[in-house]
Write an enzyme that holds these catalytic residues in place. Structure first.
Site, mmCIF file in Angstrom:
data_model
loop_
_atom_site.group_PDB
_atom_site.id
_atom_site.type_symbol
_atom_site.label_atom_id
_atom_site.label_comp_id
_atom_site.label_asym_id
_atom_site.label_seq_id
_atom_site.Cartn_x
_atom_site.Cartn_y
_atom_site.Cartn_z
ATOM 1 N N ARG A 70 5.126 10.333 3.019
ATOM 2 C CA ARG A 70 6.244 10.192 3.945
ATOM 3 C C ARG A 70 7.568 10.262 3.195
ATOM 4 O O ARG A 70 7.626 10.044 1.981
ATOM 5 C CB ARG A 70 6.131 8.906 4.760
ATOM 6 C CG ARG A 70 6.113 7.605 3.971
ATOM 7 C CD ARG A 70 5.877 6.438 4.915
ATOM 8 N NE ARG A 70 6.015 5.149 4.243
ATOM 9 C CZ ARG A 70 5.890 3.983 4.858
ATOM 10 N NH1 ARG A 70 5.613 3.941 6.144
ATOM 11 N NH2 ARG A 70 6.038 2.847 4.184
ATOM 12 N N ARG A 80 0.825 -1.212 0.000
ATOM 13 C CA ARG A 80 0.000 0.000 0.000
ATOM 14 C C ARG A 80 0.859 1.261 0.000
ATOM 15 O O ARG A 80 0.406 2.334 0.375
ATOM 16 C CB ARG A 80 -0.962 0.014 1.184
ATOM 17 C CG ARG A 80 -0.320 -0.109 2.552
ATOM 18 C CD ARG A 80 -1.368 0.008 3.633
ATOM 19 N NE ARG A 80 -0.803 -0.205 4.959
ATOM 20 C CZ ARG A 80 -1.461 0.009 6.089
ATOM 21 N NH1 ARG A 80 -2.700 0.470 6.058
ATOM 22 N NH2 ARG A 80 -0.901 -0.225 7.252
ATOM 23 N N ASP A 85 10.988 -7.245 7.722
ATOM 24 C CA ASP A 85 10.577 -6.330 6.661
ATOM 25 C C ASP A 85 10.219 -4.951 7.206
ATOM 26 O O ASP A 85 9.999 -4.019 6.426
ATOM 27 C CB ASP A 85 9.385 -6.899 5.876
ATOM 28 C CG ASP A 85 8.225 -7.289 6.778
ATOM 29 O OD1 ASP A 85 8.383 -8.275 7.519
ATOM 30 O OD2 ASP A 85 7.185 -6.627 6.751
ATOM 31 N N ASP A 92 -6.641 -4.037 -0.528
ATOM 32 C CA ASP A 92 -7.058 -2.871 -1.306
ATOM 33 C C ASP A 92 -5.971 -1.815 -1.461
ATOM 34 O O ASP A 92 -6.158 -0.835 -2.176
ATOM 35 C CB ASP A 92 -8.318 -2.244 -0.698
ATOM 36 C CG ASP A 92 -8.131 -1.817 0.763
ATOM 37 O OD1 ASP A 92 -6.966 -1.712 1.215
ATOM 38 O OD2 ASP A 92 -9.145 -1.591 1.443
ATOM 39 N N ASP A 126 7.579 2.116 9.551
ATOM 40 C CA ASP A 126 6.320 1.369 9.576
ATOM 41 C C ASP A 126 5.652 1.368 10.948
ATOM 42 O O ASP A 126 5.665 0.382 11.672
ATOM 43 C CB ASP A 126 6.522 -0.066 9.078
ATOM 44 C CG ASP A 126 6.588 -0.134 7.568
ATOM 45 O OD1 ASP A 126 6.480 0.923 6.927
ATOM 46 O OD2 ASP A 126 6.748 -1.232 7.024
#
Length: 510
Positions: free
Chosen positions: A193, A110, A269, A142, A279
């Site tokens: 970001r 995403r 990750d 999505d 993240d």
């Protein structure tokens, strides 16, 4: 397992003009890598897109204005993933160990890399939009983000930077009329970001475990050129890179532990090659100190509990080393393995030294004494036993020392004698310092934040924003950009959390 599907060779040039604003130079080095490293996603609709907030600090770094970010072509590029000439958007492929289990293909599900810019000041920033639609790596999802999680990442990114902790940055937050389903139907949002690099440990794992040594070598060379050019002339550039990554990760873990920050999902990750916090999902700043605190209710086994974070970081570094060792400039494999072990063995000492430096500063200690670590550990044990608020205790130490709030504080403890014993030991240690008390107190306040993004503060801002009121978001952003300063108008944001805050649950969708 195959690499990412290559894009057509005859892809037409994207329409439009390069985005303007501040004289940014678009250089896009990652997008220039072969198609095996990334995929070019199609634009996706984002109805009713509007700029909700932007970071003054990052606007200044990028020489952008709110008007730039709110208008085309920036608006379409960020929120809809629209291609702009000279800025091909890509989603990168990577793998990762998630909760200790290897997943052979993940990738930017995403997030889209808009490109890399060089600012007039000579800084390099990669720009990503998070939540702007599906990519080849969305895994049937999505590719969207919701306002709830986007507000949390937007606020904490800039808050961490204000505390001097290495982090990806948040340039802007966008909302829309798009409805997205998570645990419930929510408003869609996008975060713009930025980071000097978005490379993760998982990028290297992908090509290593998939059996593409040539591609892995190409990625290593890219990382050396892009992020570690100072190691290009080293005797062993790859080993030197691992040494730097290990040292930076140790420093980052010390930063986290010193401010009571719990990441929540320290998968490989989610580990930055350049030592950034990356993240933000179910993160939290601890309220009452608890070394076993778990901020992610998905983490049933407590793999990523607060006190375990440094150990997990070393485990993740070991997985990274496994992908790099074959590319060391060593005479044989056994020698390379021993060299990698030596690099990793340095981590614990690096972390301990970095953590002790920070904890001494929090206690106002300049000199180094052998007993300092036990002094800190005893304090933490007392805090855990009594459930004392982590942020407030360190911030109030000067007041407790002066006697300003000491008596009331002591009376509230279940074991006041144990606290008094530690306090006496602390006073004896302070007697070894020569710095004037007012100067020491000022230094302590400069490293012990008064304001942190507690869960209940974020939740209040989220709920109001979901009702269309962004005033609390703006207020939090303003206050958290100065976390060490006294701000009398924001005293309520430094108070203990209300009882209902204990019911806030965070998951990987947070």
């Amino acid at each position: 397992m195959s690499a990412a599907a290559p894009a057509p060779e005859d892809r037409p040039e994207a329409p439009g003009e390069p985005p303007t604003g501040g004289g940014l130079e678009w250089i896009n080095r990652f997008a220039a890598l072969p198609d095996a490293f990334h995929h070019r996603p199609d634009p996706a609709p984002f109805p009713g897109a509007q700029l909700l907030a932007s970071s003054p600090a990052m606007r200044e770094r990028l020489s952008l204005t709110p008007d730039d970010l709110a208008a085309e072509p920036w608006l379409g590029m960020i929120t809809r993933g629209e291609p702009v000439a000279g800025t091909p958007q890509v989603a990168s492929v990577y793998a990762g160990h998630q909760f200790g289990v290897y997943v052979p293909q993940l990738g930017d599900g995403r997030a889209k890399l808009l490109g890399e810019v060089r600012t007039p000041a000579g800084e390099h920033w990669e720009l990503q939009s998070k939540g702007s639609g599906p990519t080849a790596f969305s895994r049937h999802a999505d590719g969207r983000a919701v306002l709830r999680s986007s507000i949390r990442e937007y606020l904490v990114s800039e808050h961490m930077a204000a505390m001097g902790i290495p982090t990806t940055r948040a340039v802007a937050l966008y909302g829309s009329s798009l409805r997205v389903f998570r645990e419930r139907i929510e408003s869609g949002a996008v975060v713009l970001r930025a980071a000097p690099s978005f490379l993760r440990f998982g990028h290297f794992e992908y090509f290593h475990y998939a059996g593409y040594p040539e591609r892995l070598r190409q990625l290593i060379d890219y990382a050396l050129d892009h992020d570690f050019p100072e190691h290009r002339e080293a005797e062993d550039p790859v080993r030197a890179m691992l040494e730097t990554v290990t040292a930076r990760t140790a420093e980052l873990m010390a930063d986290w532990q010193a401010v009571g920050f719990c990441h929540g999902v320290m998968n490989t990750d989610n580990m930055s090659l350049t030592g950034l916090t990356i993240d933000y999902g179910p993160f939290a700043f601890m309220d009452a100190y608890d070394p076993d605190y778990i901020c992610n209710h998905t983490d049933q086994g407590g793999r990523y509990a607060f006190a375990r974070q440094p150990g997990v970081a070393l485990w993740n570094l070991t997985r990274l080393a496994e992908t790099l060792v074959a590319h060391f400039n060593a005479p044989d494999v056994d020698t390379a393995v021993e060299q990698a072990k030596s690099v990793l063995e340095a981590f614990q000492g690096q972390f301990r030294a970095a953590w002790l430096r920070r904890m001494r500063a929090k206690l106002g200690l300049q000199l180094e004494r052998e007993e300092d670590e036990s002094l800190v550990q005893e304090l933490l044990a007392r805090m855990a036993a009594e459930g004392i608020d982590y942020t407030r205790l360190f911030r109030q130490l000067p007041e407790l020392e002066d006697g300003g709030t000491r008596q009331g504080f002591i009376e509230e403890l279940e074991d006041p004698q144990a606290w008094q014993a530690w306090e006496e030991r602390y006073r004896e240690r302070l007697a070894q310092e020569s710095r004037p008390t007012p100067e020491r107190h000022a230094a302590m306040r400069a490293v012990n934040p008064k304001y942190v993004l507690r869960n209940h503060l974020a939740q209040t801002a989220i709920e109001r924003a979901e009702d269309g009121d962004f005033s609390e978001l703006e207020r939090l952003q303003r206050v958290l950009s100065r976390p060490f300063d006294e701000q009398p108008e924001a005293e309520d944001l430094a108070e203990l959390p209300p009882a209902w805050a204990s019911g806030i649950q965070l998951s990987c969708s947070s």
